[in-house]
Design an enzyme around this catalytic site. Structure first.
Site, PDB file in Angstrom:
ATOM      1  N   GLY A  18       0.842  -1.191   0.000  1.00 14.80           N
ATOM      2  CA  GLY A  18       0.000   0.000   0.000  1.00 14.80           C
ATOM      3  C   GLY A  18       0.877   1.241   0.000  1.00 14.80           C
ATOM      4  O   GLY A  18       0.592   2.230  -0.672  1.00 14.80           O
ATOM      5  N   ALA A  19       1.965   1.178   0.748  1.00 14.29           N
ATOM      6  CA  ALA A  19       2.933   2.265   0.821  1.00 14.29           C
ATOM      7  C   ALA A  19       4.151   1.771   1.579  1.00 14.29           C
ATOM      8  O   ALA A  19       4.087   0.751   2.260  1.00 14.29           O
ATOM      9  CB  ALA A  19       2.341   3.467   1.552  1.00 14.29           C
ATOM     10  N   GLU A  24       7.559   3.202   3.983  1.00 13.61           N
ATOM     11  CA  GLU A  24       7.989   4.351   4.770  1.00 13.61           C
ATOM     12  C   GLU A  24       9.427   4.817   4.588  1.00 13.61           C
ATOM     13  O   GLU A  24       9.967   5.481   5.485  1.00 13.61           O
ATOM     14  CB  GLU A  24       7.790   4.012   6.240  1.00 13.61           C
ATOM     15  CG  GLU A  24       8.756   2.949   6.819  1.00 13.61           C
ATOM     16  CD  GLU A  24       8.195   1.526   6.815  1.00 13.61           C
ATOM     17  OE1 GLU A  24       7.310   1.254   5.990  1.00 13.61           O
ATOM     18  OE2 GLU A  24       8.657   0.696   7.615  1.00 13.61           O
ATOM     19  N   ASN A  25      10.080   4.528   3.467  1.00 12.83           N
ATOM     20  CA  ASN A  25      11.478   4.939   3.275  1.00 12.83           C
ATOM     21  C   ASN A  25      11.694   6.344   3.846  1.00 12.83           C
ATOM     22  O   ASN A  25      10.922   7.257   3.580  1.00 12.83           O
ATOM     23  CB  ASN A  25      11.825   4.964   1.786  1.00 12.83           C
ATOM     24  CG  ASN A  25      11.227   3.795   1.049  1.00 12.83           C
ATOM     25  OD1 ASN A  25      11.583   2.666   1.299  1.00 12.83           O
ATOM     26  ND2 ASN A  25      10.263   4.065   0.170  1.00 12.83           N
ATOM     27  N   HIS A  49       0.090   6.485   8.797  1.00 13.34           N
ATOM     28  CA  HIS A  49       0.836   5.261   9.128  1.00 13.34           C
ATOM     29  C   HIS A  49       2.311   5.414   8.737  1.00 13.34           C
ATOM     30  O   HIS A  49       3.203   5.197   9.543  1.00 13.34           O
ATOM     31  CB  HIS A  49       0.186   4.083   8.388  1.00 13.34           C
ATOM     32  CG  HIS A  49       0.872   2.769   8.586  1.00 13.34           C
ATOM     33  ND1 HIS A  49       0.376   1.791   9.415  1.00 13.34           N
ATOM     34  CD2 HIS A  49       2.019   2.259   8.067  1.00 13.34           C
ATOM     35  CE1 HIS A  49       1.187   0.745   9.402  1.00 13.34           C
ATOM     36  NE2 HIS A  49       2.191   0.999   8.573  1.00 13.34           N
ATOM     37  N   GLU A  50       2.540   5.815   7.518  1.00 15.76           N
ATOM     38  CA  GLU A  50       3.936   5.893   7.055  1.00 15.76           C
ATOM     39  C   GLU A  50       4.695   7.015   7.758  1.00 15.76           C
ATOM     40  O   GLU A  50       5.888   6.898   8.024  1.00 15.76           O
ATOM     41  CB  GLU A  50       4.000   6.060   5.530  1.00 15.76           C
ATOM     42  CG  GLU A  50       3.242   5.005   4.715  1.00 15.76           C
ATOM     43  CD  GLU A  50       3.558   3.556   5.096  1.00 15.76           C
ATOM     44  OE1 GLU A  50       4.627   3.290   5.659  1.00 15.76           O
ATOM     45  OE2 GLU A  50       2.689   2.691   4.829  1.00 15.76           O
TER      46      GLU A  50
HETATM   47  N1  BES Z   1       6.372  -1.203   5.949  1.00 14.77           N
HETATM   48  C1  BES Z   1       5.130  -1.411   5.316  1.00 14.77           C
HETATM   49  C2  BES Z   1       5.266  -1.772   3.858  1.00 14.77           C
HETATM   50  C3  BES Z   1       5.565  -3.233   3.639  1.00 14.77           C
HETATM   51  C4  BES Z   1       4.544  -4.143   3.648  1.00 14.77           C
HETATM   52  C5  BES Z   1       6.829  -3.674   3.405  1.00 14.77           C
HETATM   53  C6  BES Z   1       4.784  -5.482   3.471  1.00 14.77           C
HETATM   54  C7  BES Z   1       7.100  -5.009   3.217  1.00 14.77           C
HETATM   55  C8  BES Z   1       6.070  -5.929   3.246  1.00 14.77           C
HETATM   56  C9  BES Z   1       4.277  -0.161   5.389  1.00 14.77           C
HETATM   57  O1  BES Z   1       4.548   0.666   6.459  1.00 14.77           O
HETATM   58  C10 BES Z   1       2.852  -0.594   5.545  1.00 14.77           C
HETATM   59  O2  BES Z   1       2.534  -1.201   6.530  1.00 14.77           O
HETATM   60  N2  BES Z   1       2.013  -0.281   4.598  1.00 14.77           N
HETATM   61  C11 BES Z   1       0.633  -0.664   4.633  1.00 14.77           C
HETATM   62  C12 BES Z   1      -0.260   0.523   4.743  1.00 14.77           C
HETATM   63  C13 BES Z   1      -0.790   0.720   6.096  1.00 14.77           C
HETATM   64  C14 BES Z   1      -1.747   1.863   6.162  1.00 14.77           C
HETATM   65  C15 BES Z   1      -1.384  -0.512   6.701  1.00 14.77           C
HETATM   66  C16 BES Z   1       0.320  -1.335   3.334  1.00 14.77           C
HETATM   67  O3  BES Z   1       1.220  -1.408   2.507  1.00 14.77           O
HETATM   68  O4  BES Z   1      -0.789  -1.785   3.177  1.00 14.77           O
HETATM   69 ZN    ZN Z   2       3.865  -0.025   8.254  1.00 14.16          ZN
END
Ligand code: BES
Ligand code: ZN
Length: 964
Positions: free
Chosen positions: A360-361, A363-364, A396-397
């Site tokens: 979804g996103a 956080e770099n 979140h990010e």
């Molecule tokens: N750090 C994660 C992105 C991620 C997800 C990296 C799975 C590696 C594997 C990011 O912070 C995250 O959790 N993104 C969520 C969005 C959030 C609002 C729940 C996402 O990608 O859905």
């Molecule tokens: Zn996350």
């Protein structure tokens, strides 16, 4: 993860399957990359040189303890037979035998120069790894994956005598002729190259179409958890923080972005069409947080009060959809600086929309990458739901910028520290900037309920989980780390108090900034914040080190005004014969330290800490004449509650006469407990059904969300033939009043809009006559070229397609391919799954095998949505079995997508026949990282079968009587 483009509420028809949880692994949408693999010969004949550095500084870095010992979890010795003797690519024994890197090497900084060519897709790079050793050694080990290392540089003092490659663990081993000594700084310089692919991980290629329909290319990164090693050789573990100095050379017509701002732009000698961007050196950071993007995007920007430049970056034809994100990002950043008491430490923050993005996103640090639907919002076109999703992802990010980036978990077994915390903070972050959205009130239905559902299976797992292999790491980006993680933080916040929690968080961040931490460090900081009056660690270990959660049972002590409160593990399979109930032993024997809050009809609030020591229960005097008890006040606790049947009946009575005596979260939670307990065989099925009658007067989003999930569950389970129409009739009866009172006009508060969407969609699904007609009329308006409210589009399109012609489907498909509004594209993609025409569904299933028709990031959504359409369930299951090998190879063995597909397609199955099919099909199949998902799906099917065997007839009879 989904990654759901929006956190989706479940409509009645589409059922629980379509609730695309946000919990997925980033890998779920990956395709195997076809990156140029390092030729072994080539790698072997390179000479790499190591020169001792001028900096013989004896900076004693505080890494006295090996970081890969893990305080909280005793790692079981994992057998890895295939790794018993690691053999390098040249046939020699690979001398380092651990997936983890040696603990005596500390990277200090990286000097990285990259030249990506978006035409040839070649990437050339030079990297200098600058490091120290804490013990004398004549070798080092670092990561590199699918990168071909092509050249050497000058040797100053040391000579490389051997370099070995072990691709199974992405490791390179490098041996020197003389030992390297502690306290000195060394560096290696490597030249390397590889090809950009569309793999959605590492440094990868993404494409989009401009307004003229021309394809444009960009190169972007996604590293978490273990893909930095695909972009450059590095020490790719989160505790190995280092500074990054990056230079990117690329076509003059493009721009480049990195975690830090540009320091200097220069020409490239002899190459007029090239430009070279040198960026400022980063703060010390983990490799998984590095990011760079080379693209032709446009940006908008604004400064925060504390002088951080925030920019939102998107393709030119979409930049007009970036205003909302910029505004939210500014406000949330300012609030977080206040909340954490620490300023955002970098000079800028970029939020960039990436057209192909698995999660979804991400956080770099200073360059957050987003799926387009998680960042772009178009007033008048995008829905309230998508607006809330955008704000939530941003919150979140941004929370990760402190929790995750500034302070990072030491190792992935503590992933929940990152994700659980950010998922909790989302609600804090959005609530501050959108106080009227009632974010905190929504927490129960969006976070707690899905976690309780999943964690009631024997095949769940503890929050803190030993992981080593990249494929296992991917697998824990799941409901347990995210939802259960944030639910227990919220429970703790409620127990300790908001201020204590916040103070403790500040202590934690302050103490570990620019470093790493383990779960225990958080508990220690929180205990310090209570002035050591609470044994936070002792309590929280019971929640993080074992899976599952308690059922808190209230029983009246005979001939007394006392009540007994006891705990036992809640399991769906607790009462099912033949389902293995032997569980892995835990130190706590599946008992918890539970802050139990409750109130009674007298209005009095109680709070008690129930501990494993109260093995015969905990006794409280509630005085005379207690009519009812409402346990788990406002749903802050992560547990379920059971009462004597008489108390349940009094609660039902109270709900029917005056449900607003209970908060919406309390209502949601009672509904959920009643249905879940009855599914587990712990409560008479009549209780939830009798309770559901009150829904006729329910007007709040949260209880409705939860109740509709359970109704959808009933329909999915017994929904064949005549029973389906009975259940729909029952649903119509409950929905009628709220449907009429909300109407179709787009008005009211944020929550009212969300509720309207949910109710109208469910009413259409339940075939409420007026709803079906209105939806059909509105669909006609769309066909006539008129605009309809953005809130209604999703359900109107779906209803239109469901009852429409091939032509309707095709024109929607054409629109899906051409729209430049990501939220609209996502809704059209889902609407296309609504048709009842099986030939069309079959064709759509086939599209998921063709990237030009369905982007790899969206394959899962299409498959799962087709499966939750009753006309598509069997088709999707057949299709996925038929093409199993293709999906499996395209997503890869480490892909969590496989697990999501298995779960999404099968967890609503409810017959012995289905169970046998699932078991026999997968018996012969590789499922890779989907192993746990498969076990969970099979367990869920057994729960469903048992539920049908015991209750189906009775429930149907009850409904028939109710409808008379
Ligand atoms: N750090 C994660 C992105 C991620 C997800 C990296 C799975 C590696 C594997 C990011 O912070 C995250 O959790 N993104 C969520 C969005 C959030 C609002 C729940 C996402 O990608 O859905
Ligand atoms: Zn996350």
């Amino acid at each position: 993860m989904d990654m759901s483009d929006e956190r989706d509420d479940v409509a009645f028809l589409t059922g629980s399957n379509s609730s695309e949880s946000r919990l997925y692994s980033k890998r779920d949408l990956y395709e195997r990359g076809h990156v140029a693999v390092c030729s072994h010969r080539q790698a072997l004949c390179i000479t790499v040189f190591v020169f001792s550095s001028i900096l013989a500084t004896a900076i004693s870095i505080a890494f006295i303890r090996p970081w890969n010992t893990c305080d909280a979890v005793v790692e079981p010795h994992e057998e890895e037979p295939e790794y018993l003797t690691p053999i390098a690519t040249n046939g020699e024994e690979f001398p380092w035998d651990d997936v983890r890197l040696p603990i005596f090497i500390r990277p200090i900084s990286y000097d990285l120069e990259l030249t990506p060519n978006l035409t040839t897709l070649e990437v050339r790079g030079i990297i200098k790894l600058i490091f120290q050793v804490t013990e004398e050694t004549d070798y080092i080990v670092f990561h590199s994956k699918n990168i071909s290392i092509t050249s050497k540089t000058i040797n100053e003092k040391l000579k490389v005598v051997k370099i070995l490659e072990y691709p199974a663990r992405d490791q390179l081993y490098l041996e020197t002729d003389q030992p390297m000594r502690p306290g000195r700084t060394y560096s290696i310089r490597l030249k390397f190259e590889y090809i950009l692919t569309q793999s959605l991980e590492g440094f990868y290629l993404s494409t989009y179409k401009d307004n003229e329909g021309n394809e444009r290319r960009l190169a972007t990164t996604h590293f978490e958890p273990t893909s930095a090693r695909r972009a450059f050789p590095c020490f790719d573990e989160p505790q190995l923080k280092a500074k990054f100095l990056v230079t990117i050379t690329h076509d003059r017509s493009l721009k480049s972005f990195f975690n830090m701002p540009i320091k200097e732009v220069s020409d490239v000698r002899g190459k007029k069409d090239q430009i070279r961007n040198e960026f400022y050196e980063s703060a010390p950071m983990s490799s998984y947080l590095v990011a760079f993007v080379v693209c032709d995007f446009k940006l908008i920007k604004k400064r925060t009060k504390s002088n951080v430049t925030i920019r939102v970056i998107a393709p030119e034809n979409k930049i007009s959809q970036a205003d909302f994100a910029l505004d939210q990002a500014i406000k949330i950043t300012e609030n977080y600086e206040r909340f954490f008491g620490i300023d955002y430490p970098l000079p800028k923050q970029d939020l960039i929309a990436i057209p192909d993005f698995a999660a979804g996103a991400m956080e770099n640090w200073g360059l957050i990458t987003y799926r387009e639907t998680s960042l772009l919002f178009t007033p008048g076109v995008s829905s309230t739901k998508s607006k809330q999703w955008v704000a939530t992802v941003i919150a979140h990010e941004l929370a990760h910028q402190w929790f995750g980036n500034l302070v990072t978990m030491r190792w992935w077994n503590d992933l929940w520290l990152n994700e659980g915390f950010a998922s909790w903070m989302e609600y804090q972050g959005v609530d501050e900037v959108q106080p009227d959205w009632n974010m905190k009130g929504q927490f129960w239905s969006t976070v707690v309920q899905p976690a309780l559902e999943e964690d009631a299976l024997q095949s769940s797992h503890p929050i803190s989980v030993p992981v080593k292999d990249p494929r296992d790491i991917e697998g824990i980006f799941d409901i347990i780390s995210y939802n259960k993680g944030s639910a227990i933080i919220r429970m703790l916040e409620n127990f300790l108090g908001e201020h204590v929690l916040r103070f403790g968080l500040r202590l934690y961040l302050e103490k570990h900034k620019y470093g790493n931490a383990v779960t225990k460090d958080l508990w220690l900081a929180l205990a310090q914040a209570t002035n050591y009056t609470h044994d936070v660690e002792g309590m929280m270990n019971t929640w993080t080190l074992q899976m599952g959660y308690p059922l808190i049972t209230f029983t009246k002590v005979a001939n007394s005004t006392s009540w007994n409160i006891s705990q036992s593990r809640f399991l769906y399979t607790g009462k099912i014969e033949g389902v293995n109930t032997s569980m892995p032993a835990t130190r706590f024997n599946y008992t918890w330290i539970v802050p139990v809050k409750f109130y009674t009809d007298s209005g009095k609030q109680y709070q008690h800490l129930i501990t494993p020591k109260d093995s015969n229960g905990y006794s409280v005097d509630l005085g005379e004449d207690v009519k009812w008890i409402k346990g788990n006040s406002d749903g802050y606790g992560y547990y379920r509650v059971q009462y004597p049947e008489q108390t349940w009946n009094s609660l039902i009575q109270e709900f029917i006469t005056n449900h607003t005596k209970f908060s919406p979260s309390d209502r949601a939670q009672i509904i959920d407990d009643a249905f879940a307990l009855s599914k587990a065989g712990e409560l008479d099925y009549k209780i939830p059904l009798e309770l559901s009658k009150y829904l006729k007067s329910e007007r709040d989003l949260v209880p409705w969300t939860v109740a509709l999930r359970h109704l959808a569950d009933l329909k999915d389970l017994f929904g064949e033939g005549s029973q389906r129409s009975l259940i729909l009739q029952y649903a119509r009866k409950l929905l009628e009043d709220v449907y009429t009172s909300l109407g179709w006009e787009d008005k009211g508060s944020h929550n009212e809009r969300l509720l309207r969407f949910l109710i109208l969609r469910s009413a259409v699904d339940a075939k409420l006559e007026d709803a079906t007609k209105t939806a059909a009329n509105l669909y006609q308006q769309i066909k006539d070229g008129k605009n309809i409210s953005s809130e209604l589009q999703e359900l109107v399109y779906c209803a239109g397609i469901e009852n429409g012609t091939l032509q309707d489907w095709e024109s929607t498909l054409a629109k899906y391919h051409t729209t430049q509004i990501p939220s609209e594209r996502a809704l059209l993609m889902k609407a296309l799954t609504c048709t009842r025409d099986t030939l069309i569904l079959q064709q759509y299933l086939h599209f998921t095998l063709d990237k030009s028709k369905v982007r790899s990031q969206d394959v899962r959504t299409v498959l799962i949505n087709i499966s939750s359409n009753p006309s598509g369930t069997a088709l999707a299951w057949r299709h996925v079995r038929r093409y199993w090998e293709r999906y499996y190879t395209s997503f890869g063995e480490g892909s969590f997508t496989i697990g999501l597909i298995i779960k999404g397609l099968t967890t609503s199955f409810s017959t012995q026949f289905d169970l046998e099919q699932v078991e026999s099909f997968f018996k012969e199949k590789e499922v890779g990282a989907g192993k746990q998902a498969l076990t969970q799906a099979v367990e869920m099917i057994k729960v469903n079968i048992n539920f049908r065997d015991n209750y189906e007839e009775k429930i149907i009879t009850w409904i028939q009587e109710f409808l008379l």
